[in-house]
Design a protein around this motif. Structure first.
Motif: not given
Ligand SMILES: [Zn+2]
Length: 298
Positions: A207-218
């Motif tokens: 995920h860190h390649q793309y940033g931690l947005h809401w979708n990544a958190e869910l």
């Protein structure tokens, strides 16, 4: 308090408190400082062992899901260089270290190292990092002897405890850091496993390649349940505990700008739990379906 900490613990992008040094007031008499340091060391050691035990259970059980694995024997090791210069005299005094050399800091219960009766304080003379089919040369004070260890394949996503009063868990995409305050407040092992598994999911998914947005958190929340289930943790009880925690903390939802509101995270967890419980028995991969469901935001 454990539930509160669990729910509010943000895996922030901001690196957790980098100050690993134990602050000891300068005005304290020398012997008091030593006594204080001994207490801090003992607490930190207990927390590190607990996190290592939970992390190892998750990393071994889920090794088929990881691109990067290694042969893990269940040892935590350390050397004097691991400590800030200001603390090395204290580390020498309290932690069974020597000026040079690598030593066993702790042994994960039930691990291959534990079954081979390796113990904290013994020196690893050679063979570290461990490689399958290579013996460790270990000196328990009576001279170095070769120790042949079984090993378990485990994901490379090591979890560490750092001394910090902030309730925080984070990952840089490679390693996982948990604050001491968080580990102390989350008394239940399954609840702590959920936090570690959530961070582990960030590592596995990149995920860190793309940033931690809401979708990544869910997605990380849903994945965490899969990782926990593969490691035989009680995911029904863990989600039930979340439900109670959300009920108790409805007013705290503005806590984190980087994370979705608690209600959304809870519904996402409940959906992931139902998917797992209605699916086949046995080992489960990380789900593509959960990614699509998470992205829908409902
Ligand atoms: Zn996260």
């Amino acid at each position: 308090m454990g539930l509160c900490a669990l729910i509010l613990a943000a895996c922030s992008d901001a690196a957790a408190d980098p100050d690993m040094a134990v602050s000891i007031p300068e005005t304290t008499p020398a012997m008091d400082r030593y006594a204080e340091f001994a207490v801090v060391v003992a607490r930190h050691q207990a927390m590190s062992e607990r996190v290592a035990r939970i992390s190892r259970r998750l990393r071994v059980a889920n090794s088929p899901l990881c691109d990067v694995t290694r042969h893990d024997v269940g040892l935590l090791t350390h050397q004097l260089d691991d400590y800030p210069p200001s603390l090395r005299a204290l580390a020498l005094h309290f932690m069974a270290l020597d000026e040079d050399g690598r030593f066993i800091r702790s042994v994960v219960p039930g691990s291959p190292a534990d079954r081979a009766r390796l113990r904290a304080g013994e020196e690893i003379v050679s063979g570290w990092p461990f490689q399958a089919d290579q013996p460790l040369m270990v000196d328990n004070g009576d001279g170095a002897v070769p120790i042949r260890l079984q090993s378990d394949l485990a994901c490379v996503a090591p979890a560490f405890v750092i001394n910090s009063d902030r309730l925080n868990a984070s990952t840089d995409g490679r390693e996982i850091e948990l604050s001491s305050a968080l580990v102390e407040q989350v008394g239940d092992d399954a609840a702590l496993a959920l936090i570690i598994a959530h961070e582990m999911a960030h590592v596995l998914r990149g995920h860190h390649q793309y940033g931690l947005h809401w979708n990544a958190e869910l997605q990380a929340d849903a994945d965490a349940l899969t990782l926990m289930r593969n490691a035989d943790y009680d995911i029904d009880g863990t989600v039930a505990a979340w439900e109670m925690g959300v009920d108790a903390h409805r007013d705290s939802q503005a806590m984190s700008a980087t994370h979705p509101p608690l209600e959304i995270r809870l519904r996402n967890l409940e959906g992931a739990l139902a998917t797992l419980n209605n699916g086949p028995a046995g080992f489960r991969p990380l789900s593509d379906a959960s990614r699509e469901r998470d992205a829908s935001g409902d």
